[in-house]
Design a protein around this motif. Structure first.
Motif, PDB file in Angstrom:
ATOM      1  N   SER A 313      -3.698 -34.013  47.223  1.00 40.55           N
ATOM      2  CA  SER A 313      -4.465 -34.427  48.398  1.00 40.55           C
ATOM      3  C   SER A 313      -5.832 -34.954  47.950  1.00 40.55           C
ATOM      4  O   SER A 313      -6.362 -34.537  46.908  1.00 40.55           O
ATOM      5  N   GLU A 314      -6.405 -35.871  48.760  1.00 37.33           N
ATOM      6  CA  GLU A 314      -7.688 -36.481  48.376  1.00 37.33           C
ATOM      7  C   GLU A 314      -8.761 -35.423  48.199  1.00 37.33           C
ATOM      8  O   GLU A 314      -9.599 -35.498  47.311  1.00 37.33           O
ATOM      9  N   GLU A 315      -8.726 -34.402  49.042  1.00 31.54           N
ATOM     10  CA  GLU A 315      -9.713 -33.333  48.998  1.00 31.54           C
ATOM     11  C   GLU A 315      -9.654 -32.606  47.651  1.00 31.54           C
ATOM     12  O   GLU A 315     -10.668 -32.378  47.003  1.00 31.54           O
ATOM     13  N   LEU A 316      -8.413 -32.264  47.243  1.00 39.07           N
ATOM     14  CA  LEU A 316      -8.234 -31.529  45.989  1.00 39.07           C
ATOM     15  C   LEU A 316      -8.587 -32.404  44.779  1.00 39.07           C
ATOM     16  O   LEU A 316      -9.143 -31.908  43.789  1.00 39.07           O
ATOM     17  N   GLN A 317      -8.290 -33.708  44.887  1.00 33.21           N
ATOM     18  CA  GLN A 317      -8.553 -34.606  43.752  1.00 33.21           C
ATOM     19  C   GLN A 317     -10.022 -34.573  43.324  1.00 33.21           C
ATOM     20  O   GLN A 317     -10.342 -34.728  42.162  1.00 33.21           O
ATOM     21  N   LYS A 318     -10.940 -34.367  44.314  1.00 33.68           N
ATOM     22  CA  LYS A 318     -12.373 -34.407  44.016  1.00 33.68           C
ATOM     23  C   LYS A 318     -12.793 -33.284  43.075  1.00 33.68           C
ATOM     24  O   LYS A 318     -13.761 -33.390  42.343  1.00 33.68           O
ATOM     25  N   SER A 319     -12.056 -32.162  43.129  1.00 34.09           N
ATOM     26  CA  SER A 319     -12.525 -30.994  42.367  1.00 34.09           C
ATOM     27  C   SER A 319     -11.476 -30.484  41.389  1.00 34.09           C
ATOM     28  O   SER A 319     -11.598 -29.379  40.869  1.00 34.09           O
ATOM     29  N   ILE A 320     -10.464 -31.303  41.151  1.00 27.61           N
ATOM     30  CA  ILE A 320      -9.304 -30.814  40.416  1.00 27.61           C
ATOM     31  C   ILE A 320      -9.614 -30.357  38.980  1.00 27.61           C
ATOM     32  O   ILE A 320      -8.952 -29.485  38.435  1.00 27.61           O
ATOM     33  N   PHE A 321     -10.676 -30.944  38.381  1.00 23.46           N
ATOM     34  CA  PHE A 321     -10.986 -30.576  36.992  1.00 23.46           C
ATOM     35  C   PHE A 321     -11.942 -29.382  36.906  1.00 23.46           C
ATOM     36  O   PHE A 321     -12.283 -28.944  35.824  1.00 23.46           O
ATOM     37  N   LEU A 322     -12.383 -28.895  38.073  1.00 21.13           N
ATOM     38  CA  LEU A 322     -13.274 -27.724  38.031  1.00 21.13           C
ATOM     39  C   LEU A 322     -12.452 -26.460  37.802  1.00 21.13           C
ATOM     40  O   LEU A 322     -11.331 -26.352  38.317  1.00 21.13           O
ATOM     41  N   PRO A 323     -13.018 -25.502  37.045  1.00 20.57           N
ATOM     42  CA  PRO A 323     -12.261 -24.271  36.816  1.00 20.57           C
ATOM     43  C   PRO A 323     -12.044 -23.501  38.115  1.00 20.57           C
ATOM     44  O   PRO A 323     -12.893 -23.552  39.020  1.00 20.57           O
ATOM     45  N   MET A 324     -10.943 -22.766  38.186  1.00 19.54           N
ATOM     46  CA  MET A 324     -10.579 -21.910  39.321  1.00 19.54           C
ATOM     47  C   MET A 324     -10.226 -22.700  40.586  1.00 19.54           C
ATOM     48  O   MET A 324     -10.204 -22.129  41.670  1.00 19.54           O
ATOM     49  N   VAL A 325      -9.998 -23.993  40.452  1.00 21.01           N
ATOM     50  CA  VAL A 325      -9.558 -24.778  41.613  1.00 21.01           C
ATOM     51  C   VAL A 325      -8.052 -24.951  41.494  1.00 21.01           C
ATOM     52  O   VAL A 325      -7.556 -25.507  40.516  1.00 21.01           O
ATOM     53  N   THR A 326      -7.334 -24.436  42.462  1.00 21.06           N
ATOM     54  CA  THR A 326      -5.882 -24.491  42.384  1.00 21.06           C
ATOM     55  C   THR A 326      -5.286 -24.825  43.750  1.00 21.06           C
ATOM     56  O   THR A 326      -5.885 -24.539  44.785  1.00 21.06           O
ATOM     57  N   GLY A 327      -4.102 -25.431  43.708  1.00 23.19           N
ATOM     58  CA  GLY A 327      -3.403 -25.697  44.955  1.00 23.19           C
ATOM     59  C   GLY A 327      -2.116 -24.887  45.014  1.00 23.19           C
ATOM     60  O   GLY A 327      -1.322 -25.045  45.918  1.00 23.19           O
ATOM     61  N   ARG A 328      -1.922 -24.035  43.991  1.00 22.88           N
ATOM     62  CA  ARG A 328      -0.680 -23.249  43.921  1.00 22.88           C
ATOM     63  C   ARG A 328      -1.013 -21.780  44.136  1.00 22.88           C
ATOM     64  O   ARG A 328      -2.005 -21.278  43.588  1.00 22.88           O
ATOM     65  N   ALA A 329      -0.162 -21.093  44.895  1.00 24.44           N
ATOM     66  CA  ALA A 329      -0.414 -19.686  45.205  1.00 24.44           C
ATOM     67  C   ALA A 329      -0.514 -18.860  43.919  1.00 24.44           C
ATOM     68  O   ALA A 329      -1.369 -17.978  43.801  1.00 24.44           O
ATOM     69  N   GLU A 330       0.320 -19.195  42.936  1.00 20.95           N
ATOM     70  CA  GLU A 330       0.322 -18.382  41.715  1.00 20.95           C
ATOM     71  C   GLU A 330      -0.523 -18.997  40.601  1.00 20.95           C
ATOM     72  O   GLU A 330      -0.527 -18.524  39.469  1.00 20.95           O
ATOM     73  N   GLY A 331      -1.274 -20.086  40.935  1.00 19.88           N
ATOM     74  CA  GLY A 331      -2.063 -20.776  39.897  1.00 19.88           C
ATOM     75  C   GLY A 331      -3.397 -20.090  39.651  1.00 19.88           C
ATOM     76  O   GLY A 331      -3.954 -19.443  40.540  1.00 19.88           O
TER      77      GLY A 331
END
Ligand code: ATP
Ligand code: MG
Length: 369
Positions: A313-331
């Motif tokens: 998602s565009e929202e997640l793309q903005k912060s995807i390389f930051l630590p502790m940012v995940t889109g997965r429940a087990e990530g």
């Protein structure tokens, strides 16, 4: 030969016409601005290396063709070219959209200047400077600073938790050895097991704890190892990993184990997004004249990991390389930040493009001469 360009004077030689000016030829070929020379009918007479790269065509092929046969120019630029022939005044058009032969749209600042050399009819120098790249560089720098700050904070935190955690684990072990009642050991085993799990997480948060061991490394061998590992992890699932390698890419000077770790994090993410049923494509290419951070590189290895999964998602793309940012429940959200920091340690960068049909992570790693 001299021509005026963007308010300055640029020394320019046209092929064999001035063979004594090899120095100026070298300068023109090393500039990152694409330079083209066209005549009054918009027929191309010259392209420097940056123009060849930008338009994806060799000067050999392009010279003699019409500009419009190479690139789809917007009417403002065509009008500008016409106007300059009539007025002889330099002219700049900002944020012009061009469509390249491959269909890619790019945004450029375009400056047109009359050439002060008119033995063989009127000529115009066209300078094209990619603006989408400038924007990319600004975003990249912002992201880099942000990632660095978060990673430093996290490393500090991980370091502080590690020591007391070691103490807790040690105490639980001592307690276990003192317990006569076996049924009570179940509890100490939980403490020890959970402490080990936390320890692993903290180690990942701290990142690679040794300086990179650089040696000549074949990028395709690393990719093959990653491919095999991910295929094994997928088991019987119908995951496909296609290869599209450029075998002419020279060896990188890199830490192979660290690069495997970075690649594995990205290819695993792709496999997870596909739920192990879809296609991943590993593509390698050489790219010329690439700016990463503040450094300009003549030769860069580009490694693309493409999947046909649902995208990010565009929202997640903005912060995807930051630590502790995940889109997965087990990530844990550490994979991409670790990968980015490994590639930074090799002077490179990871970029991401994603839409609901596909996601491409591009690793750019300088190939030093
Ligand atoms: N190829 C991809 N397709 C779709 N989403 C992706 C892709 N790659 C990454 N993501 C998203 O980015 C998030 C962050 O990825 P990252 O690898 O940093 O952490 P993670 O996979 O959640 O956890 P881990 O630390 O175990 O790798 C993922 O949770 C996922 O939502
Ligand atoms: Mg991951």
């Amino acid at each position: 030969m001299l021509c005026s360009g963007a308010g300055t004077t640029i020394a320019l030689t046209l092929g064999a016409m001035d063979s004594s000016s090899s120095y100026s030829e070298l300068v023109v070929d090393h500039t990152t601005i694409a330079l083209l020379v066209v005549d009054e009918r918009q027929r191309l007479h010259f392209l420097n290396s940056a123009a060849e790269m930008l338009l994806g065509v060799s000067a050999k092929k392009a010279v003699g063709l019409l500009l419009t046969e190479i690139v789809d120019i917007r009417c403002e630029m065509a009008e500008g070219l016409q106007r300059i022939m009539e007025t002889n005044h330099p002219y700049t058009e900002r944020e012009v959209e061009l469509r390249l032969p491959g269909g890619e749209k790019i945004i450029v600042d375009c400056t047109l200047s009359p050439l002060l050399w008119q033995q063989q009819g009127q000529r115009t120098v066209v300078e094209l400077q990619r603006m989408d790249q400038q924007l990319r560089l600004m975003n990249e720098e912002h992201l880099l600073n942000q990632t660095q700050a978060s990673a430093d904070l996290l490393r500090g935190l991980a370091h502080e938790i590690k020591n007391p955690l070691g103490g807790l684990r040690g105490a639980a072990q001592l307690l276990e050895s003192e317990l006569n009642d076996r049924s009570l050991r179940e509890y100490t085993e939980v403490i020890i097991g959970e402490a080990d799990r936390l320890q692993l997480l903290l180690d990942r948060m701290l990142g690679p704890n040794r300086p990179p061991q650089l040696r000549e490394t074949n990028i395709h061998e690393l990719l093959e190892r990653v491919r095999t590992l991910v295929m094994v992890e997928a088991g019987d699932a119908p995951l496909q990993i296609q290869r599209d390698y450029d075998p002419s890419i020279p060896d990188l000077v890199a830490d192979g184990n660290l690069l495997i770790q970075a690649l594995l994090n990205i290819v695993r993410n792709a496999a997870q997004s596909l739920k192990n049923s879809g296609e991943i494509r590993l593509r390698t290419r050489i790219r010329r004249q690439v700016t990463i951070g503040h450094n300009h590189h003549r030769l860069v290895c580009s490694l693309e990991i493409e999947d046909n999964g649902p995208g990010i998602s565009e929202e997640l793309q903005k912060s995807i390389f930051l630590p502790m940012v995940t889109g997965r429940a087990e990530g844990t959200g550490l994979g991409l930040s670790i990968a980015q920091s490994i590639i930074h340690r090799h002077g490179g960068v990871i970029e991401c493009q994603s839409n609901p049909e596909k996601t491409i992570f591009t690793l750019l790693i300088p190939l030093e001469e």
